[in-house]
Design a protein around this motif. Structure first.
Motif, PDB file in Angstrom:
ATOM      1  N   PRO A 153      75.513   2.274  59.825  1.00 17.92           N
ATOM      2  CA  PRO A 153      76.695   2.465  59.588  1.00 17.92           C
ATOM      3  C   PRO A 153      77.718   1.655  58.708  1.00 17.92           C
ATOM      4  N   SER A 154      77.398   0.655  58.222  1.00 22.14           N
ATOM      5  CA  SER A 154      78.914  -0.210  57.908  1.00 22.14           C
ATOM      6  C   SER A 154      77.844  -0.778  56.677  1.00 22.14           C
ATOM      7  N   LEU A 155      77.190  -0.316  56.146  1.00 19.26           N
ATOM      8  CA  LEU A 155      75.723  -0.500  54.863  1.00 19.26           C
ATOM      9  C   LEU A 155      75.905  -0.154  53.599  1.00 19.26           C
ATOM     10  N   TYR A 156      76.785   0.913  53.653  1.00 20.69           N
ATOM     11  CA  TYR A 156      77.657   1.638  52.151  1.00 20.69           C
ATOM     12  C   TYR A 156      78.197   0.954  52.042  1.00 20.69           C
ATOM     13  N   ARG A 157      79.194  -0.404  52.718  1.00 17.49           N
ATOM     14  CA  ARG A 157      80.089  -1.718  51.930  1.00 17.49           C
ATOM     15  C   ARG A 157      79.902  -2.605  51.544  1.00 17.49           C
ATOM     16  N   ASP A 158      78.355  -3.231  51.904  1.00 11.55           N
ATOM     17  CA  ASP A 158      78.388  -3.966  51.192  1.00 11.55           C
ATOM     18  C   ASP A 158      77.347  -3.310  49.704  1.00 11.55           C
ATOM     19  N   VAL A 159      76.694  -2.190  49.766  1.00 12.82           N
ATOM     20  CA  VAL A 159      76.045  -1.217  48.774  1.00 12.82           C
ATOM     21  C   VAL A 159      77.170  -1.889  47.029  1.00 12.82           C
ATOM     22  N   ILE A 160      78.334  -0.798  48.111  1.00 16.26           N
ATOM     23  CA  ILE A 160      79.898  -0.177  46.792  1.00 16.26           C
ATOM     24  C   ILE A 160      80.581  -1.916  46.713  1.00 16.26           C
ATOM     25  N   ARG A 161      80.345  -3.267  47.588  1.00 16.02           N
ATOM     26  CA  ARG A 161      80.718  -3.952  47.294  1.00 16.02           C
ATOM     27  C   ARG A 161      80.056  -5.085  45.700  1.00 16.02           C
ATOM     28  N   GLU A 162      78.820  -4.577  45.885  1.00 19.19           N
ATOM     29  CA  GLU A 162      77.417  -5.222  44.568  1.00 19.19           C
ATOM     30  C   GLU A 162      77.525  -4.171  43.728  1.00 19.19           C
ATOM     31  N   MET A 163      78.979  -3.315  43.164  1.00 21.85           N
ATOM     32  CA  MET A 163      78.690  -2.199  42.220  1.00 21.85           C
ATOM     33  C   MET A 163      79.516  -2.952  41.559  1.00 21.85           C
ATOM     34  N   ALA A 164      79.046  -3.209  40.251  1.00 16.68           N
ATOM     35  CA  ALA A 164      80.850  -3.471  38.644  1.00 16.68           C
ATOM     36  C   ALA A 164      81.236  -2.815  39.009  1.00 16.68           C
ATOM     37  N   PRO A 165      83.038  -3.025  38.743  1.00 15.17           N
ATOM     38  CA  PRO A 165      83.758  -2.455  38.748  1.00 15.17           C
ATOM     39  C   PRO A 165      84.102  -1.470  37.917  1.00 15.17           C
ATOM     40  N   GLY A 166      84.269   0.295  37.893  1.00 13.26           N
ATOM     41  CA  GLY A 166      85.299   1.516  37.088  1.00 13.26           C
ATOM     42  C   GLY A 166      83.448   2.087  36.951  1.00 13.26           C
ATOM     43  N   ASN A 167      82.541   1.640  37.798  1.00 11.25           N
ATOM     44  CA  ASN A 167      81.650   2.524  38.064  1.00 11.25           C
ATOM     45  C   ASN A 167      81.776   4.187  39.007  1.00 11.25           C
ATOM     46  N   VAL A 168      80.745   4.421  39.867  1.00  8.34           N
ATOM     47  CA  VAL A 168      81.109   5.868  40.219  1.00  8.34           C
ATOM     48  C   VAL A 168      80.359   6.104  42.061  1.00  8.34           C
ATOM     49  N   VAL A 169      81.342   6.302  42.842  1.00  9.04           N
ATOM     50  CA  VAL A 169      80.790   6.433  43.789  1.00  9.04           C
ATOM     51  C   VAL A 169      81.043   7.600  44.814  1.00  9.04           C
ATOM     52  N   ILE A 170      79.915   8.526  44.799  1.00  6.65           N
ATOM     53  CA  ILE A 170      80.233  10.367  45.084  1.00  6.65           C
ATOM     54  C   ILE A 170      79.827   9.870  46.990  1.00  6.65           C
ATOM     55  N   VAL A 171      81.460  10.045  47.481  1.00  2.74           N
ATOM     56  CA  VAL A 171      81.651  10.615  48.771  1.00  2.74           C
ATOM     57  C   VAL A 171      80.962  12.121  49.624  1.00  2.74           C
ATOM     58  N   ALA A 172      80.252  11.678  50.327  1.00  2.00           N
ATOM     59  CA  ALA A 172      79.106  13.268  50.607  1.00  2.00           C
ATOM     60  C   ALA A 172      78.712  12.980  52.295  1.00  2.00           C
ATOM     61  N   VAL A 173      79.492  11.894  53.123  1.00  2.00           N
ATOM     62  CA  VAL A 173      79.258  11.750  54.540  1.00  2.00           C
ATOM     63  C   VAL A 173      80.499  13.084  55.498  1.00  2.00           C
ATOM     64  N   PRO A 174      79.998  13.260  56.528  1.00  2.00           N
ATOM     65  CA  PRO A 174      80.691  13.632  57.593  1.00  2.00           C
ATOM     66  C   PRO A 174      81.897  14.073  57.214  1.00  2.00           C
ATOM     67  N   ASP A 175      82.811  14.917  57.663  1.00  2.00           N
ATOM     68  CA  ASP A 175      84.333  14.364  56.905  1.00  2.00           C
ATOM     69  C   ASP A 175      84.582  13.825  57.229  1.00  2.00           C
ATOM     70  N   PRO A 176      85.243  13.505  58.937  1.00  2.00           N
ATOM     71  CA  PRO A 176      86.217  12.080  59.529  1.00  2.00           C
ATOM     72  C   PRO A 176      85.857  10.557  59.058  1.00  2.00           C
ATOM     73  N   LEU A 177      84.541  11.351  58.090  1.00  2.00           N
ATOM     74  CA  LEU A 177      84.257   9.388  57.292  1.00  2.00           C
ATOM     75  C   LEU A 177      84.764   9.642  55.942  1.00  2.00           C
ATOM     76  N   HIS A 178      85.141  10.527  55.421  1.00  2.00           N
ATOM     77  CA  HIS A 178      85.825  10.159  54.246  1.00  2.00           C
ATOM     78  C   HIS A 178      86.283   8.913  53.848  1.00  2.00           C
ATOM     79  N   TYR A 179      87.584   9.374  54.680  1.00  2.00           N
ATOM     80  CA  TYR A 179      88.674   8.444  54.411  1.00  2.00           C
ATOM     81  C   TYR A 179      88.301   6.912  54.232  1.00  2.00           C
TER      82      TYR A 179
END
Ligand code: NAD
Length: 408
Positions: A76-102
């Motif tokens: 459940p928290s792998l996405y945090r590692d994946v985003i942390r590895e991205m260079a700043p100024g790129n794009v994340v698309i959020v497509a998880v269930p509604d309660p997790l969007h925030y």
């Protein structure tokens, strides 16, 4: 290096719309590497092997997190590692269930990524405000993917309404009922009474659209919900009837359900009728968003979920067409919406100056074509009011604007 895009969530919307739209943008050289992070590897294997996508985009692939070969255990928290590895100024698309969007949107902003989030942005108005402030402080685009806005009929109605050709909206009725078989999907694990309901999940489209067309703001909401059981025994408000009042006194009724017959034509049923008042006469906007004039009767049913022998397909949301290959080209407002929002992210991403990026955000907010936390947080007020109403037997809940927006 070309812009990187990471999708968090590998479910239905990623399969049906987001990943193919990004593959097309990759084909057009607008973006580079695409990553998809989901809760488990199994769903990513299904996505990587999906025949329709492979046929349309030969040679395209995504980086999978967790890896396709890893065990199918939740991360459940792998996405945090994946985003942390991205260079700043790129794009994340959020497509998880509604309660997790925030939490996913905030994680992306904390790591200086532009965001495209599937609707609804979040479930609480205060969270939308917080996201809007954080995004502005960092000069990051947050676009909410209300794709009906990119249906040409919505843009036509908006332009004509704003020219005064329809007068003033008075009474309206909208519906969006998904097919019964949706109950068998992952919905049964999260779209339950305590988290969401049919109005929150799908009704928001038409509330957003009435604002998009008219510029009016919702001022009161009541939602009557009928609880029903999912196959796994969880309970959800799977049938809802909502009444939305607007700041010019107009009234919109919205019916939603996960209950349209599986054997009925079309992937769902949906539409919007708005009765309006001119100076001396009535005016009308009537959109059948399900039956768009096509009647197909096949020799046999396809293997796609919800397929029927007689069908009334929509040519307008998302289709693949053969324009000579290689592969197939996606067409429709589902593709246009993702393309438009991601290109806004890329425009901001190529701008180094924070103040210039902030000017760009202000332009996007003011244009009102892309829903943002700043220009569309009435949607979160409606969601909050709707949840309060449905949990209280459908009582009317008022919405306040001004210095302290909130619900009554
Ligand atoms: N018309 C529309 O605009 C539209 C249509 C469908 C869905 N949606 C929205 O898209 C979102 C997802 O819907 P869906 O139908 O694809 O749902 P789904 O249940 O099919 O997929 C959800 C995905 O989220 C992933 N996920 C869950 N927790 C995660 C975590 N902690 N980290 C990483 N991934 C995680 C799951 O692995 C799964 O791949 C919802 O917010 C829904 O409201 C919008």
């Amino acid at each position: 290096m070309k812009p990187q895009v990471t999708i968090v969530g590998g479910g239905m919307i990623t399969h049906d719309q987001i990943l193919p739209s990004l593959y097309e943008m990759q084909r057009l050289d607008a973006i580079g590497e695409i990553s998809v992070c989901a809760l488990r590897s199994g769903i990513l294997r299904e996505l990587a092997e999906a025949k329709g996508i492979a046929r349309a985009f030969p040679g395209h692939s995504f980086r999978a997190f967790p890896a396709l070969t890893s065990p199918d255990t939740p991360q459940p928290s792998l996405y945090r590692d994946v985003i942390r590895e991205m260079a700043p100024g790129n794009v994340v698309i959020v497509a998880v269930p509604d309660p997790l969007h925030y939490e996913v949107v905030m994680a992306a902003l904390e790591h200086d990524q532009h965001v495209c989030c599937v609707k609804p942005l979040v479930l609480q108005h205060s969270q939308a405000v917080e996201i809007g402030k954080e995004a502005f402080a960092r000069g990051l685009v947050v676009g909410v993917e209300y794709h009906k806005r990119f249906d040409d009929r919505s843009l036509m109605a908006r332009r004509r309404y704003r020219q005064g050709l329809f007068g003033d909206f008075r009474l309206g009725t909208a519906c969006l009922l998904e097919k019964w078989y949706y109950r068998n999907s992952n919905f049964q694990n999260w779209c339950t009474k305590e988290n969401s309901d049919a109005f929150t999940y799908i009704g928001c489209h038409y509330v957003d659209l009435v604002h998009f067309i008219t510029g009016l703001l919702p001022t009161a909401v009541s939602v009557y919900g009928i609880a029903d059981s999912y196959p796994n025994g969880n309970e959800g408000y799977l049938w809802t009837d909502a009444r939305i009042l607007w700041n010019n006194g107009a009234c919109l009724n919205v019916q939603n359900a996960l209950g349209f017959p599986d054997e009925a034509p079309g992937t769902n049923t949906q539409g919007l009728v708005m009765y309006c008042r001119g100076r001396e006469n009535g005016a009308l906007i009537s959109h059948s968003d399900q039956y768009r004039g096509l009647k197909y009767s096949y020799t046999e049913k396809s293997e796609d979920p919800g397929a029927t022998i007689y069908a009334e397909p929509s040519p307008d949301y998302f289709q693949y067409v053969d324009l000579g290959g290689p592969g197939l080209r996606p067409v429709g407002y589902g593709y246009r919406s993702v393309d438009y929002i991601v290109r806004a992210c890329l425009r901001a991403g190529s701008e180094k100056s924070l103040s210039r990026r902030q000017e760009l955000l202000a332009e996007i907010d003011a244009a009102g074509v892309i829903a943002t936390p700043v220009n569309s947080s009435y949607n979160e007020l409606v969601v909050e009011a709707g949840r309060k109403s449905i949990l209280n037997g459908g009582r009317t809940v008022e919405i306040r604007y001004g210095d302290h927006p909130g619900i009554g």
